[in-house]
Design a protein around this motif. Structure first.
Motif, PDB file in Angstrom:
ATOM      1  N   ALA A 427       0.841  -1.188   0.000  1.00 45.25           N
ATOM      2  CA  ALA A 427       0.000   0.000   0.000  1.00 45.25           C
ATOM      3  C   ALA A 427       0.872   1.232   0.000  1.00 45.25           C
ATOM      4  N   VAL A 428       0.328   2.255  -0.618  1.00 42.86           N
ATOM      5  CA  VAL A 428       1.092   3.498  -0.675  1.00 42.86           C
ATOM      6  C   VAL A 428       1.345   4.022   0.730  1.00 42.86           C
ATOM      7  N   TYR A 486       3.478   4.350  -6.131  1.00 46.70           N
ATOM      8  CA  TYR A 486       2.159   4.885  -6.427  1.00 46.70           C
ATOM      9  C   TYR A 486       1.814   4.671  -7.890  1.00 46.70           C
ATOM     10  N   LYS A 488       3.061   2.465  -9.892  1.00 43.81           N
ATOM     11  CA  LYS A 488       2.870   1.043 -10.155  1.00 43.81           C
ATOM     12  C   LYS A 488       1.484   0.598  -9.741  1.00 43.81           C
ATOM     13  N   LEU A 489       1.076   1.084  -8.580  1.00 42.92           N
ATOM     14  CA  LEU A 489      -0.241   0.682  -8.098  1.00 42.92           C
ATOM     15  C   LEU A 489      -1.329   1.180  -9.017  1.00 42.92           C
ATOM     16  N   LYS A 492      -1.448  -0.981 -11.976  1.00 45.80           N
ATOM     17  CA  LYS A 492      -1.997  -2.278 -11.618  1.00 45.80           C
ATOM     18  C   LYS A 492      -3.502  -2.211 -11.479  1.00 45.80           C
TER      19      LYS A 492
ATOM     20  N   GLU B 178      -6.895   5.096   1.436  1.00 45.60           N
ATOM     21  CA  GLU B 178      -6.598   3.749   1.912  1.00 45.60           C
ATOM     22  C   GLU B 178      -6.875   3.669   3.395  1.00 45.60           C
ATOM     23  N   LEU B 231       2.699  -8.632 -12.020  1.00 47.45           N
ATOM     24  CA  LEU B 231       2.364  -7.314 -12.528  1.00 47.45           C
ATOM     25  C   LEU B 231       3.273  -6.246 -11.972  1.00 47.45           C
ATOM     26  N   LEU B 232       3.609  -6.423 -10.742  1.00 44.76           N
ATOM     27  CA  LEU B 232       4.486  -5.411 -10.177  1.00 44.76           C
ATOM     28  C   LEU B 232       5.923  -5.799 -10.466  1.00 44.76           C
TER      29      LEU B 232
END
Lengths: 742, 232
Positions: A427-428, A486, A488-489, A492, B178, B231-232
């Motif tokens: 998570a960021v 961030y 990358k997320l 994704k 989040e 994916l990452l």
């Protein structure tokens, strides 16, 4: 030499093993329960045994034994490369002292312990082993004490222990290669020498340092060369993965050539490359590298285990109860003792001491595998008349560790309640906290004047940023891990959403701004500006310059584009549903405005941005571009206008383009000067430069029309116009009045 | 010093948690067994920083060269003077701190001893997290609002000159959401999320081992042979 079965044997055996092994593997994974009980390696060995038995029965002679050359030159490097490339470097270096301690001292302890105790056993004449000398025993001890990375990987992958344990065992298995190589060669040459002087022993110790450090240096050097090379490959993206594999293999071969530790070389090379190459290569190359590496290592692993199974069957054996059983016993005892004693010592120096559970897992996870198997086959039979005995003993130990320990480690881990790893999405906020905490710790260390671990890491980072990155990375923007994570997320999530068609739980920032300040109130223009900017970040860029088809470049996948379109639409509908229920929609003028802004995010932003922040925005545009392939359209955190801006400034162009014009009039050629594309596109549209939407109209034509009509009354932002490439007359007319207020 | 509860005077002994209470009324927490060498070392450092005065002020921290490069330097220095960290129930900002206060702050970061049991470890961890929380919550209202969070992220990324403020802001926003989703779950569009309270903060740090500041249930590695999820 006549062409007999021998020549055809190995290739055909190889082929048959592969064709049998891979489907078996696929089938293995389909039945879900099996991998959780039995590690893959066990099954592969069984398959190998079966095959070996078949060949033996059919041909009445020993099946082809795994050639040590083949193993060391072809089968082992891909696995080590894969492991080294994906090793969590930060954790590795934090625990480096411990890993090193276990690898070097632990292996020495094991080797000498096993050797001497076996020698003691051999002295007992009742077992018929008295002809095995001390040196031979020591050699045997050295080759059997090596923890094997292949086996460790194969077993640990299923049980998901926490990262720290994994890195300890695995790191040890990698680093002990240096010791193993040195000891093995040392004792082998000692066995062949008449007399041994003290000086030889010291030479041996010195040799260890040379072997280990030399290997690492070669690896790092070639890693830098690889990184440097990839700095210049932006014109020929397609061969980028080749460099990665080439240089890493080169480092391995070079090290082996000089009798240095090849495994350490390739590991160091992989870790170095990972850091720098990742930033230079395109997204696609990176994916290719990843997948290809995994594939190669999978194939190698399969082959290794099958070969081991095959080689077991045959006439290479000599059974001696005492030797074999005591070997096994001593392996276990000395490993356990070694880990225990060493941990007591190293715990003094660690901030987080290793608990008893950890120690047990480390000891239990010391699996032997193909490396000692190959090493034992390499023993010269002239010097070792009892070679077959050794082979038998090694095979028994390997089978025991792989089967018994491999199968039972999972229940043991659960029984001991060892901390497991959890497939949680990074998570960021976590990254932010980690970074923050790092800085706090460093700060505190600075305040109390203590040069801790963080101090050295900081120093390295500064050195890295100042010299290395500038040299090795093409477009060097100091990157923050938070920002890259961030990004990358976001990527994704975009892909996930497109694939699953669901709106994931991760929020869009739009909804956040409504919670902003905790009150629902009419939004001022500045807040609107905020939201617009936030949205810009999160909207997906589907326009890109058209590329003519080129053998050396890859066109974006049509499905990808479609997926992104779907994604955009869904996000819009999400936004729509959120907006409907808050005050924003209540204000008539506001929606009109936002509709404009939202629908033309890049267009609206651009002119202002051009005037206000030319330089900075272009730089940031670079940073986000640098990791993206020119041909693909992936999520941009910043508009690709950055590139345009840069080009503009370079060419001292006329004032900022009228993107509005492009909007209204798709066929307007005013954009031709912009952007990089020049060639007529293969798509049936006149290229309009940078802003060319990439979906063919027929596919979405009807949709866009519907949307347009539907959108007029509501506050829904208007995505479709972007899709319309060749705007029809009617649409163009409609677009014009819409755009005029803007 | 006199104990806050029973007014008994007592000496400042070589332990760090004397919190103006005598040992009898000490909350039952570990008297941290910081060794006398460590105390001596810190004392020397204190004298160096304060230039042989009895107290340190904010300006004294400027003399630490390495701290200049730290992006959250201001917050760290501020944390030393934050009264919430020094004494449990107080608030506000102190102008200067003496050696005891200095040690108090340092004690948040002392290494864990082997003999700590679960409860002590938990408490220790909570204190550390509270310290961090105070660093985030700059206006002392007990909540980390969006603005404060944005502030933090901006500061963190301030070492990077090319990064726009908006990037930092959008990152902060994403992180805040989040947090909201962890603490409050799915929110309706009318709901308002005031800010992260300390309980929420604890919840977020639940899975993370603060010592290694890594997931206790560690992040998944791209496991060898893990043929999916690359994916990452």
């Amino acid at each position: 030499m006549e062409r007999g079965d021998e020549d055809v044997g190995p290739p055909s055996a190889l082929w048959s093993q592969e064709t049998v092994g891979s489907p078996k593997l696929a089938g293995f994974h389909l039945y879900h329960k099996l991998p959780s009980i039995v590690p893959e390696s066990c099954l592969l060995i069984l398959v190998g045994l079966l095959l070996g038995g078949i060949i033996f029965g059919a041909e009445e002679k020993s099946p082809p034994v795994m050639n040590s050359d083949v193993f060391f030159l072809y089968l082992l490097p891909p696995i080590v490369l894969d492991a080294g490339y994906f090793m969590p470097t930060r954790l590795f270096f934090e625990n480096f002292g411990t890993i090193f301690w276990y690898a070097v001292v632990g292996t020495l302890w094991n080797a000498i312990g096993i050797g001497i105790s076996l020698y003691g056993i051999c002295q007992i004449s009742a077992f018929g082993l008295t002809d095995i000398t001390l040196l031979q025993n020591l050699l045997f001890g050295s080759l059997i004490s090596a923890v094997d990375p292949v086996a460790v990987l194969a077993v640990f992958e299923n049980i998901h222990v926490n990262e720290q344990l994994y890195i300890l065992v695995f790191g040890e298995s990698l680093l002990n290669d240096a010791i193993t190589v040195v000891l093995y060669n040392l004792f082998k040459s000692f066995c062949q020498m008449r007399t041994i002087k003290v000086i030889d022993i010291f030479a041996g110790i010195a040799n260890f340092f040379i072997v280990g450090i030399g290997g690492v240096l070669i690896g790092i050097l070639l890693g830098f060369v690889a990184a440097f090379t990839t700095r210049f490959t932006h014109k020929i993206r397609v061969i980028e993965p080749l460099f990665v594999f080439l240089y890493s293999y080169l480092s391995y071969i070079t090290a082996e050539m000089f009798h240095l530790s090849g495994i350490m070389a390739i590991t160091a090379c992989a870790m170095t490359m990972n850091k720098y190459v990742e930033e230079n290569v395109s997204q696609k190359s990176y994916t290719t590298i990843k997948y290809f590496m995994k594939m190669l290592s999978s194939v190698s692993e399969t082959l290794i285990f099958i070969f081991m199974g095959v080689s077991t069957v045959g006439k290479n054996h000599e059974w001696n109860w005492a030797f074999v059983s005591f070997t096994l016993l001593f392996c276990l005892i000395w490993r356990a003792l070694g880990v225990f004693v060493l941990t007591q010592i190293i715990n003094v120096f660690r901030t987080i001491p290793l608990t008893f559970k950890d120690q047990f897992i480390i000891a239990y996870g010391g699996l032997r595998g193909a490396i000692c198997f190959s090493l034992v086959f390499l023993l010269p039979p002239t010097v070792f008349p009892r070679k077959k005995l050794f082979i038998t003993a090694v095979i028994v130990v390997i089978f025991f560790t792989v089967f018994i320990q491999g199968i039972t480690i999972r229940p043991l881990v659960e029984f001991l309640d060892v901390k497991r790893s959890n497939k949680k999405q990074p998570a960021v906020s976590e990254e932010i906290y980690n970074r923050f905490f790092d800085h706090v710790k460093t700060g505190i260390e600075d305040v109390c004047g203590h040069w801790g671990h963080n101090f050295w890491r900081d120093k390295f980072k500064k050195f890295d940023n100042k010299y290395l990155r500038r040299l090795l990375i093409r477009e060097n923007q100091p990157k923050s891990s938070i920002v890259s994570l961030y990004k990358k997320l976001e990527i994704k999530h975009a892909i996930e959403m497109a694939e699953s068609g669901m709106i994931s739980k991760v929020p869009s920032s739009v909804s956040l701004s409504e919670y902003h300040e905790g009150k629902i109130k009419p939004l001022s223009p500045t807040e609107m500006e905020n939201m617009r900017e936030i949205l810009t970040k999160n909207l997906y860029q589907i326009r890109h310059r058209t590329m003519s088809y080129n053998r050396h470049s890859l066109a974006a996948d049509a499905n990808e584009k479609q997926a992104k379109e779907i994604l955009i639409r869904r996000r819009h509908s999400l936004r729509e549903s959120l907006r409907k229920t808050n005050s924003l929609s209540r204000e008539r003028p506001a929606p009109a405005n936002t509709k404009r802004f939202l629908s033309l995010p890049k267009n609206t932003k651009l002119p202002e941005k051009l005037r206000v922040r030319n330089k900075t925005s272009s730089r940031v545009g670079d940073s986000s571009d640098s990791e993206m392939d020119a041909a693909t359209t992936v999520l941009n955190l910043r508009p690709r206008a950055g590139k345009i801006l840069r080009d503009q400034r370079l060419r001292q162009q006329r004032p900022p383009p009228e993107f509005r014009m492009e909007w209204k009039n798709e066929v307007d050629g005013s954009q031709d000067g912009q952007g990089e594309q020049q060639e007529p596109s293969t798509l049936p549209q006149p290229s309009i430069g940078f802003r060319q939407p990439l979906l063919t109209r027929p596919r979405f034509g009807t949709l866009s029309r519907e949307d347009l009509t539907a959108d007029h009354g509501s506050a829904r932002p208007v995505p479709p116009p972007r899709l319309v490439r060749q705007a029809s007359q009617g649409e163009r007319q409609r677009n014009k009045p819409e755009n005029e207020p803007y | 010093m006199a104990c806050g509860l029973c007014d008994k005077p007592w000496q400042f002994v070589t332990n760090l948690y004397r919190k103006s209470r005598c040992p009898m009324h000490q909350p039952a927490r570990t008297l941290a067994s910081v060794t006398s060498e460590q105390i001596e070392h810190l004392h020397r450092r204190f004298k160096q920083l304060s230039r042989d005065q009895l107290t340190i002020r904010k300006e004294n921290f400027d003399s630490i060269p390495d701290l200049e490069f730290n992006p959250i330097r201001a917050k760290i220095v501020h944390a030393f003077f934050d009264k919430r960290n020094l004494r449990p129930e107080s608030d506000g900002l102190a102008d200067e701190i003496n050696f005891e206060d200095f040690l108090t702050i340092m004690s948040y970061f002392r290494p864990i001893e082997m003999n700590m049991d679960e409860e002590q470890l938990d408490r220790f961890r909570k204190e550390k997290l509270k310290f961090l929380f105070h660093m985030y919550d700059s206006d002392h209202d007990g909540k980390i609002t969006l603005q404060e969070y944005r502030n933090v992220v901006e500061e963190l990324l301030s070492g990077n000159p090319h990064l726009e403020k908006e990037s930092a802001r959008s990152i902060a926003d994403g992180a805040m959401m989040e947090a909201a989703s962890i603490c409050v779950g799915q929110m309706g569009p009318d709901q308002v999320y005031e800010g992260i309270t300390f309980e929420d903060f604890l919840k977020m740090w639940q899975g993370i081992d603060i010592e290694t500041h890594r997931n206790q249930d560690a992040r998944s590695l791209p496991q060898h042979g893990d043929h999916r999820a690359l994916l990452l």
